[in-house]
Design a protein around this motif. Structure first.
Motif, PDB file in Angstrom:
ATOM      1  N   HIS A 186       0.712 -21.876  33.055  1.00  0.00           N
ATOM      2  CA  HIS A 186       0.836 -23.231  32.526  1.00  0.00           C
ATOM      3  C   HIS A 186      -0.574 -23.767  32.308  1.00  0.00           C
ATOM      4  O   HIS A 186      -1.441 -23.620  33.184  1.00  0.00           O
ATOM      5  N   VAL A 187      -0.804 -24.416  31.178  1.00  0.00           N
ATOM      6  CA  VAL A 187      -2.141 -24.911  30.836  1.00  0.00           C
ATOM      7  C   VAL A 187      -2.082 -26.410  30.549  1.00  0.00           C
ATOM      8  O   VAL A 187      -1.272 -26.878  29.740  1.00  0.00           O
ATOM      9  N   TYR A 188      -2.953 -27.142  31.232  1.00  0.00           N
ATOM     10  CA  TYR A 188      -3.036 -28.598  31.111  1.00  0.00           C
ATOM     11  C   TYR A 188      -4.428 -28.962  30.597  1.00  0.00           C
ATOM     12  O   TYR A 188      -5.425 -28.777  31.284  1.00  0.00           O
ATOM     13  N   ALA A 246       2.440 -19.535  36.308  1.00  0.00           N
ATOM     14  CA  ALA A 246       3.760 -20.060  35.966  1.00  0.00           C
ATOM     15  C   ALA A 246       4.851 -19.550  36.911  1.00  0.00           C
ATOM     16  O   ALA A 246       5.790 -20.286  37.235  1.00  0.00           O
ATOM     17  N   LEU A 247       4.745 -18.302  37.345  1.00  0.00           N
ATOM     18  CA  LEU A 247       5.780 -17.741  38.220  1.00  0.00           C
ATOM     19  C   LEU A 247       5.792 -18.440  39.572  1.00  0.00           C
ATOM     20  O   LEU A 247       6.857 -18.727  40.129  1.00  0.00           O
ATOM     21  N   VAL A 248       4.606 -18.761  40.090  1.00  0.00           N
ATOM     22  CA  VAL A 248       4.485 -19.416  41.395  1.00  0.00           C
ATOM     23  C   VAL A 248       4.848 -20.900  41.304  1.00  0.00           C
ATOM     24  O   VAL A 248       5.445 -21.463  42.225  1.00  0.00           O
ATOM     25  N   VAL A 279      -4.122 -21.125  43.121  1.00  0.00           N
ATOM     26  CA  VAL A 279      -3.072 -21.925  42.483  1.00  0.00           C
ATOM     27  C   VAL A 279      -3.580 -22.667  41.252  1.00  0.00           C
ATOM     28  O   VAL A 279      -2.782 -23.200  40.472  1.00  0.00           O
ATOM     29  N   GLU A 280      -4.900 -22.687  41.048  1.00  0.00           N
ATOM     30  CA  GLU A 280      -5.444 -23.362  39.872  1.00  0.00           C
ATOM     31  C   GLU A 280      -6.800 -22.773  39.495  1.00  0.00           C
ATOM     32  O   GLU A 280      -7.659 -22.552  40.349  1.00  0.00           O
ATOM     33  N   PHE A 281      -6.960 -22.503  38.203  1.00  0.00           N
ATOM     34  CA  PHE A 281      -8.260 -22.132  37.656  1.00  0.00           C
ATOM     35  C   PHE A 281      -8.640 -23.241  36.693  1.00  0.00           C
ATOM     36  O   PHE A 281      -7.900 -23.544  35.760  1.00  0.00           O
ATOM     37  N   GLY A 282      -9.781 -23.885  36.932  1.00  0.00           N
ATOM     38  CA  GLY A 282     -10.136 -25.047  36.136  1.00  0.00           C
ATOM     39  C   GLY A 282     -11.487 -24.935  35.460  1.00  0.00           C
ATOM     40  O   GLY A 282     -12.426 -24.348  35.998  1.00  0.00           O
TER      41      GLY A 282
END
Length: 249
Positions: free
Chosen positions: A135-137, A157-159, A228-231
């Motif tokens: 998922h990309v925000y 997305a799976l997690v 849980v996040e790559f930013g």
């Protein structure tokens, strides 16, 4: 009989008009007539005030910009330079807390939300297999209504299957992660690189193309150490001072 000539003193040199305008406007700022972030009168208004042409006003404003006193926003005008916001980078990087701590009002604007296959960099950072869905925000961060950074957050997305829905409702990564079962997360690493703003970045940040920006990349992990996040974040260089807190626990 010849008369000796008397040499008269040279007349005192006059201050250039554009310099006088610079001095006057600088004094206006120093006296608080214009505060940080305020828009100055237009070139036409300043030209009328000082009885000069717009070219002279433009030269005065350019000199003030070189001193870091003002900055121009394409299509918007010239603004008094704001004092850069201290933005701590530590184990817990929280946008709303960082901005509020500096006495400003934080806000975020969603630019896009999508689900797609991870690229190689994203997959490696999130410890995913190549091509796994993420998922990309993409969004814009603001302080007191002024854009200070563009950002992109990528989530497995799976997690976190409901992450985009939560982000759309809450517009807060921390709140959205909590809604998805991640009560806490910490920064595993942060990398900072100096860049120059592209055309698109400049439009969003209301700066001039080629202006200095600071790009950070970081990985956040849950309490078990799972990413849980790559930013990626692109900060307007004159609006934020990144600070590293080595004592944060």
């Amino acid at each position: 009989m010849s008369q000796s000539s008397t040499k008269l003193p040279a007349p005192a040199s006059r201050t250039a008009v554009w310099k006088s305008i610079t001095i006057s406007l600088t004094d206006d700022i120093a006296q608080g007539r214009y505060s940080s972030g305020d828009k100055l009168p237009s070139e036409a208004q300043l030209a009328a005030r000082f009885g000069v042409n717009r070219h002279t006003v433009r030269r005065a404003l350019a000199a003030m910009a070189e001193q870091g006193l003002v900055h121009a926003r394409r299509g918007s005008g010239v603004f008094v330079a704001a004092t850069p916001t201290d933005y701590p980078i530590g184990k817990r990087v929280r946008f709303h807390q960082n901005i509020s701590r500096g006495g400003q009002t934080p806000a975020k604007r969603i630019l896009s939300l999508e689900t797609r296959a991870a690229d190689k960099t994203e997959a490696a950072a999130l410890q995913l297999e190549a091509g796994e869905m993420v998922h990309v925000y993409d969004g814009l961060s603001l302080a007191d209504g002024q854009p200070i950074a563009l950002f992109q957050s990528v989530f497995p997305a799976l997690v976190l299957p409901e992450m985009l829905t939560s982000l759309e409702e809450m517009q807060s990564v921390t709140a959205a992660l909590k809604a998805c079962g991640i009560a806490d997360y910490t920064r595993q690493e942060t990398r900072i690189t100096a860049k120059l703003a592209t055309t698109t970045q400049a439009l969003h940040l209301r700066i001039t193309e080629g202006s200095p920006i600071l790009r950070t990349t970081g990985v956040n992990v849950d309490p078990t150490g799972r990413p849980v996040e790559f930013g990626r974040t692109w900060f307007a260089g004159d609006r934020v001072t990144l600070t590293i807190d080595g004592q944060e626990s």
